[in-house]
Design an enzyme around this catalytic site. Structure first.
Site, PDB file in Angstrom:
ATOM      1  N   HIS A 161       7.623   6.394  10.471  1.00  0.00           N
ATOM      2  CA  HIS A 161       6.967   6.096   9.250  1.00  0.00           C
ATOM      3  C   HIS A 161       6.127   7.472   9.192  1.00  0.00           C
ATOM      4  O   HIS A 161       4.881   7.469   9.567  1.00  0.00           O
ATOM      5  CB  HIS A 161       6.171   5.046   9.328  1.00  0.00           C
ATOM      6  CG  HIS A 161       5.641   4.550   8.210  1.00  0.00           C
ATOM      7  ND1 HIS A 161       5.341   5.293   6.967  1.00  0.00           N
ATOM      8  CD2 HIS A 161       4.753   3.263   7.804  1.00  0.00           C
ATOM      9  CE1 HIS A 161       4.941   4.714   6.273  1.00  0.00           C
ATOM     10  NE2 HIS A 161       4.503   3.534   6.334  1.00  0.00           N
ATOM     11  N   ARG A 196       0.825  -1.198   0.093  1.00  0.00           N
ATOM     12  CA  ARG A 196      -0.085  -0.051  -0.063  1.00  0.00           C
ATOM     13  C   ARG A 196       0.883   1.237   0.206  1.00  0.00           C
ATOM     14  O   ARG A 196       0.566   2.072  -0.604  1.00  0.00           O
ATOM     15  CB  ARG A 196      -1.107   0.058   1.075  1.00  0.00           C
ATOM     16  CG  ARG A 196      -0.568   0.450   2.456  1.00  0.00           C
ATOM     17  CD  ARG A 196      -1.477  -0.276   3.413  1.00  0.00           C
ATOM     18  NE  ARG A 196      -1.380  -1.693   3.498  1.00  0.00           N
ATOM     19  CZ  ARG A 196      -2.425  -2.675   3.590  1.00  0.00           C
ATOM     20  NH1 ARG A 196      -3.622  -1.978   3.875  1.00  0.00           N
ATOM     21  NH2 ARG A 196      -2.180  -3.749   3.633  1.00  0.00           N
ATOM     22  N   THR A 197       2.005   1.399   0.767  1.00  0.00           N
ATOM     23  CA  THR A 197       2.749   2.477   0.856  1.00  0.00           C
ATOM     24  C   THR A 197       3.296   2.886  -0.451  1.00  0.00           C
ATOM     25  O   THR A 197       3.302   4.172  -0.974  1.00  0.00           O
ATOM     26  CB  THR A 197       3.687   2.398   1.658  1.00  0.00           C
ATOM     27  OG1 THR A 197       3.118   2.167   3.184  1.00  0.00           O
ATOM     28  CG2 THR A 197       4.537   3.834   2.076  1.00  0.00           C
ATOM     29  N   ARG A 203      12.143   3.465   1.557  1.00  0.00           N
ATOM     30  CA  ARG A 203      11.915   2.612   2.746  1.00  0.00           C
ATOM     31  C   ARG A 203      13.103   1.719   2.685  1.00  0.00           C
ATOM     32  O   ARG A 203      13.637   1.269   1.826  1.00  0.00           O
ATOM     33  CB  ARG A 203      10.641   1.757   2.408  1.00  0.00           C
ATOM     34  CG  ARG A 203      10.418   0.874   3.512  1.00  0.00           C
ATOM     35  CD  ARG A 203       9.130   0.179   3.372  1.00  0.00           C
ATOM     36  NE  ARG A 203       8.017   0.845   4.014  1.00  0.00           N
ATOM     37  CZ  ARG A 203       6.722   0.202   4.097  1.00  0.00           C
ATOM     38  NH1 ARG A 203       6.524  -0.789   3.794  1.00  0.00           N
ATOM     39  NH2 ARG A 203       5.595   1.176   4.644  1.00  0.00           N
ATOM     40  N   LYS A 254      25.280  -3.423   3.045  1.00  0.00           N
ATOM     41  CA  LYS A 254      26.579  -2.183   3.736  1.00  0.00           C
ATOM     42  C   LYS A 254      26.076  -0.900   3.524  1.00  0.00           C
ATOM     43  O   LYS A 254      25.493  -0.649   2.489  1.00  0.00           O
ATOM     44  CB  LYS A 254      27.862  -2.745   3.265  1.00  0.00           C
ATOM     45  CG  LYS A 254      28.347  -3.713   3.760  1.00  0.00           C
ATOM     46  CD  LYS A 254      29.881  -4.078   3.001  1.00  0.00           C
ATOM     47  CE  LYS A 254      30.327  -5.475   3.398  1.00  0.00           C
ATOM     48  NZ  LYS A 254      31.369  -5.877   2.156  1.00  0.00           N
TER      49      LYS A 254
HETATM   50  C1  NCD Z   1       3.174  -0.457   8.247  1.00  0.00           C
HETATM   51  C2  NCD Z   1       5.077  -0.494   8.151  1.00  0.00           C
HETATM   52  O1  NCD Z   1       5.274  -0.840   7.023  1.00  0.00           O
HETATM   53  O2  NCD Z   1       5.518  -0.147   9.094  1.00  0.00           O
HETATM   54  N1  NCD Z   1       2.573  -0.741   7.210  1.00  0.00           N
HETATM   55  C3  NCD Z   1       2.291   0.222   6.219  1.00  0.00           C
HETATM   56  O3  NCD Z   1       3.054   1.202   5.908  1.00  0.00           O
HETATM   57  N2  NCD Z   1       1.149   0.424   6.044  1.00  0.00           N
HETATM   58  C4  NCD Z   1       2.966  -1.342   9.395  1.00  0.00           C
HETATM   59  C5  NCD Z   1       3.255  -2.811   9.210  1.00  0.00           C
HETATM   60  O4  NCD Z   1       4.053  -3.195   8.376  1.00  0.00           O
HETATM   61  O5  NCD Z   1       2.590  -3.541   9.981  1.00  0.00           O
END
Ligand code: NCD
Length: 321
Positions: free
Chosen positions: A136, A58-59, A108, A86
C-alpha cells in the site's frame, strides 16, 4: 535525480532518492492544500480512473480529491469484490478501461499481485491503492511524510509497528520504506499475527507492548484485519486490547515526545484507546489523512510528467524503470 518510474506499484522498487523526491513535492502540496486556492492544472486534460475492488473510504476519497485538485477528470468505478472472481475477468476489465485511454489508473484489489498484473496490460500509469497483504505504497509514503514533519527527519528513529502485522499491507510497505530510510523498526504483536517470513524483515520482534515500546519515537498501530483472517488468531478482542491495545500506561514506556499513528479505520477499544487517538498532543492520525492527499498529488504529478516525457519520444529505458 528525479523519479524515474512509470507506475507506483509498491515501495520495493523505490530508492531513497525516489522516496525523498515524492515527499519533497508532497510538502509543497501540503502548502497548496492549506491555501485558499487549492487547485493547480498539473493534470489538466488527463483522465484518472479509480477502481476499488475492495471497500475504501479515506483512500478513495483522498485519491479523488488529489486528482481534482490537480485538474484531472476523475471517475470512480464502483467495483464489487464479488464481480471479480477470476484473473481473466480482471484482465478483461483492464483491457476495457484501457480502450477508454485513461492516463492514471488507481487500483485497490483484495488479491496480492493483482495490481501488478493489471499494470502489465494497460498503457497508462497505474497506482496501487492496496493489493491484498502485499503493498500500500501511498499509505507508507504519507506515513513517512507525517513522521518527517513531526520529527524533523526520517532516519535513525526507533519506530514500533504494532498489532496485526501478518495481514497488513500497510505494515509491509512501511517496513520496506522505513528500512530503506535507515530506521530501527520493532514489530510488536502476538506471535499468531506475525508473518511467517518475519526473520527476513530485519526487524526486532516483541510480544510485549511495554518492552517493545521502550524509548521509541513513533508508535504505529494497526487494525485487526478480520476480513483476512480465516480462523482464531486472537482469544478475544477484550484480551487483545488488554495485552496489545495502546493505552496511556503502555504509551508511557515510549519517549515522552513519541507520536501515535494509525492508518484508519480505527477500532477504538480494540487496538487503541479512544482518548489516546484523540489526544492531539500525541496523536497525528488526522495529519496522516491530510498528508495522504498531498502525497497522492505528488505521486500522480510525477507519474504524469514521466508519461509526458515518454510520449515526447525518450525511450522508456532512458526515463523509466
Ligand atoms: C488500510 C488498508 O486498507 O490497508 N487502510 C487505509 O488504506 N487507510 C488499513 C486497514 O484497512 O486497516
Amino acid at each position: 535525480m528525479g523519479f524515474a518510474h512509470r507506475h507506483l506499484l509498491g515501495i520495493e522498487p523505490l530508492s531513497q532518492s525516489d522516496i525523498t523526491c515524492i515527499l519533497d513535492l508532497a510538502d509543497q502540496y501540503v502548502t497548496l492544500n492549506r491555501s485558499a486556492q487549492k487547485t493547480s492544472d498539473v493534470l489538466k486534460g488527463l483522465t484518472q480512473i479509480n477502481m476499488f475492488f475492495e471497500n475504501s473510504t479515506r483512500t478513495q476519497a483522498s485519491f479523488e480529491l488529489a486528482g481534482k485538485r490537480l485538474g484531472a477528470d476523475v471517475m470512480n468505478m464502483a467495483m464489487q469484490a464479488s464481480s471479480i472472481k477470476k484473473g481473466e475477468t480482471l484482465i478483461d476489465t483492464a483491457l476495457t478501461l484501457n480502450a477508454m485511454h485513461p492516463d492514471l489508473l488507481v487500483v485497490r484489489h483484495p488479491n496480492s499481485g493483482a495490481v501488478d498484473l493489471l499494470a502489465q496490460k494497460v498503457n497508462c500509469a497505474v497506482l496501487n491503492a492496496g493489493d491484498g497483504r502485499h503493498e500500500h505504497p501511498t499509505q507508507a509514503l504519507l506515513d513517512a511524510l507525517t513522521i518527517r514533519r513531526a520529527k524533523g527527519r526520517l532516519h535513525r528513529l526507533n519506530i514500533a509497528i504494532c498489532g496485526d502485522i501478518a495481514h497488513s499491507r500497510v505494515a509491509r510497505s512501511n517496513i520496506i520504506l522505513l528500512g530503506k530510510m535507515e530506521n530501527r523498526i520493532r514489530l510488536i504483536g502476538p506471535p499468531t499475527l506475525m508473518p511467517s517470513e518475519i526473520s527476513e524483515f530485519g526487524c526486532e520482534v516483541y510480544d510485549d507492548m511495554r518492552e517493545g515500546l521502550k524509548d521509541v519515537d513513533v508508535v504505529m498501530m494497526l487494525r485487526l484485519q478480520k476480513e483476512r483472517m480465516d480462523g482464531g488468531f486472537i482469544p478475544s478482542e477484550r484480551e487483545y486490547y488488554h495485552r496489545f491495545g495502546l493505552d496511556a500506561d503502555k504509551l508511557s514506556h515510549a519517549k515522552d515526545d513519541a507520536i501515535v499513528m494509525h492508518p484508519g479505520p480505527m477500532n477504538r477499544g480494540v487496538e487503541i484507546d479512544g482518548d489516546i487517538a484523540d489526544d492531539v498532543t500525541r496523536s497525528v492520525i488526522q495529519e496522516q489523512v491530510e498528508m495522504g492527499v498531498a502525497v497522492r498529488m505528488a505521486a500522480m504529478h510525477l507519474l504524469a510528467e514521466n508519461a509526458k516525457a515518454a510520449a515526447r519520444g525518450m525511450s522508456s529505458s532512458e526515463v523509466m524503470v
